[in-house]
Design an enzyme around this catalytic site. Structure first.
Site, PDB file in Angstrom:
ATOM      1  N   GLU A  36      -3.910   2.354  -7.819  1.00  0.00           N
ATOM      2  CA  GLU A  36      -4.556   3.276  -6.558  1.00  0.00           C
ATOM      3  C   GLU A  36      -3.227   4.372  -7.130  1.00  0.00           C
ATOM      4  OE1 GLU A  36      -6.949   2.269  -2.870  1.00  0.00           O
ATOM      5  OE2 GLU A  36      -4.732   1.503  -1.954  1.00  0.00           O
ATOM      6  N   HIS A  76       0.764  -1.306  -0.332  1.00  0.00           N
ATOM      7  CA  HIS A  76       0.007   0.119   0.271  1.00  0.00           C
ATOM      8  C   HIS A  76       0.713   1.233  -0.728  1.00  0.00           C
ATOM      9  CE1 HIS A  76      -2.937   2.895   1.365  1.00  0.00           C
ATOM     10  NE2 HIS A  76      -3.432   2.406   0.632  1.00  0.00           N
TER      11      HIS A  76
HETATM   12  P1  PGA Z   1     -10.071   6.373  -0.520  1.00  0.00           P
HETATM   13  O1  PGA Z   1      -8.121   5.329   0.309  1.00  0.00           O
HETATM   14  O2  PGA Z   1     -10.851   5.083  -0.322  1.00  0.00           O
HETATM   15  O3  PGA Z   1      -9.906   6.906   1.424  1.00  0.00           O
HETATM   16  O4  PGA Z   1      -9.225   7.426  -1.066  1.00  0.00           O
HETATM   17  C1  PGA Z   1      -8.003   4.464  -0.445  1.00  0.00           C
HETATM   18  C2  PGA Z   1      -7.170   3.481  -0.249  1.00  0.00           C
HETATM   19  O5  PGA Z   1      -5.683   3.558   0.313  1.00  0.00           O
HETATM   20  O6  PGA Z   1      -6.631   2.281  -0.374  1.00  0.00           O
END
Ligand code: PGA
Length: 241
Positions: free
Chosen positions: A160, A90
């Site tokens: 992401e 992450h």
């Molecule tokens: P968010 O986070 O939905 O708050 O943007 C997503 C993540 O970091 O997995």
């Protein structure tokens, strides 16, 4: 279809258990798997609440199975608690804990060996995107994390973009789809057989359908909006339609 609820470090123990109790009462259809990823301290208690109705995921794991590694949690320990998924790489861990691709690769290997489904998180920051280096950067993240892993292994990749995480500035579905296609190309080149690609970054009840039905993602990884009962329920309901 899969919805991963990454609760990060947002909820107190009591709030995490209360939300888990709500989630088991949601109408979750067969075609949708919901995975709750609470803080490590709440994993066991959340598992007790959700049983088999909802899956459990860890936000992180260490690569060794056991030994003198103060503060770390192995995939084996997570499996004992009933985790079937683990988030690896992450961006918040890459940023705040300086996790490198080599560390993430070792974690990937450990999770595969333990048969916990890894969810590999990848994504570029705003500077890389501006420089037009997104594809190159994400490709490198994927290749580095998968080195030495059999392409027959089941995999989940979560795209992401860092600039979209927690900002409310979600990636345009058309741009996200373009990245989904790029990831598809990488996976084909690596001869990967079974994998899902998820989108994450400011997903909420208003845009969730755009990523799944519009941009063709196999699911979503949701942070902030997954910590609120109404938003989480609304996202699940939206995916049902
Ligand atoms: P968010 O986070 O939905 O708050 O943007 C997503 C993540 O970091 O997995």
């Amino acid at each position: 279809m899969i919805l991963i609820a990454n609760w990060k470090m947002y909820l107190s123990h009591a709030d995490a258990l209360a939300l888990a109790k709500e989630v088991v009462d949601f109408n979750i259809p067969k075609g949708l798997e919901v995975v709750l990823c609470p803080s490590a301290t709440a994993l066991a208690a959340v598992k007790e609440i959700v049983g088999k109705k909802v899956s459990l995921g860890s936000q992180n794991a260490f690569w060794h199975e056991e030994g003198a590694y103060t503060g770390e949690i192995s995939c084996t320990r997570l499996k004992e608690l009933g985790c079937s998924y683990v988030l690896l790489g992450h961006s918040e861990r890459r940023q705040y804990l300086d996790e490198k691709n080599t560390m993430i690769r070792q974690k990937m290997h450990a999770s595969v060996a333990t048969e916990i489904q890894p969810i590999l998180c990848v994504g570029e920051n705003a500077t890389l995107r501006k420089k037009g280096m997104t594809v190159e950067y994400v490709t490198r993240q994927i290749e580095a994390a998968l080195e030495g892993i059999e392409p027959t292994t089941e995999l989940i990749i979560a795209y992401e973009p860092i600039w979209a995480i927690g900002t409310g500035d979600a990636c345009k579905p058309t741009d996200a789809k373009a990245m989904r296609d790029e990831i598809e190309t990488v996976m084909k080149r690596l001869k990967w057989k079974k994998y899902l690609v998820l989108y994450g970054g400011s997903v909420d009840e208003k845009n969730v359908v755009d990523y799944v039905k519009g941009a063709g993602f196999d699911g979503v990884l949701v942070g902030g909006a997954s910590t609120k009962k109404e938003s989480l329920k609304a996202m699940i309901d939206a995916l049902l339609q």
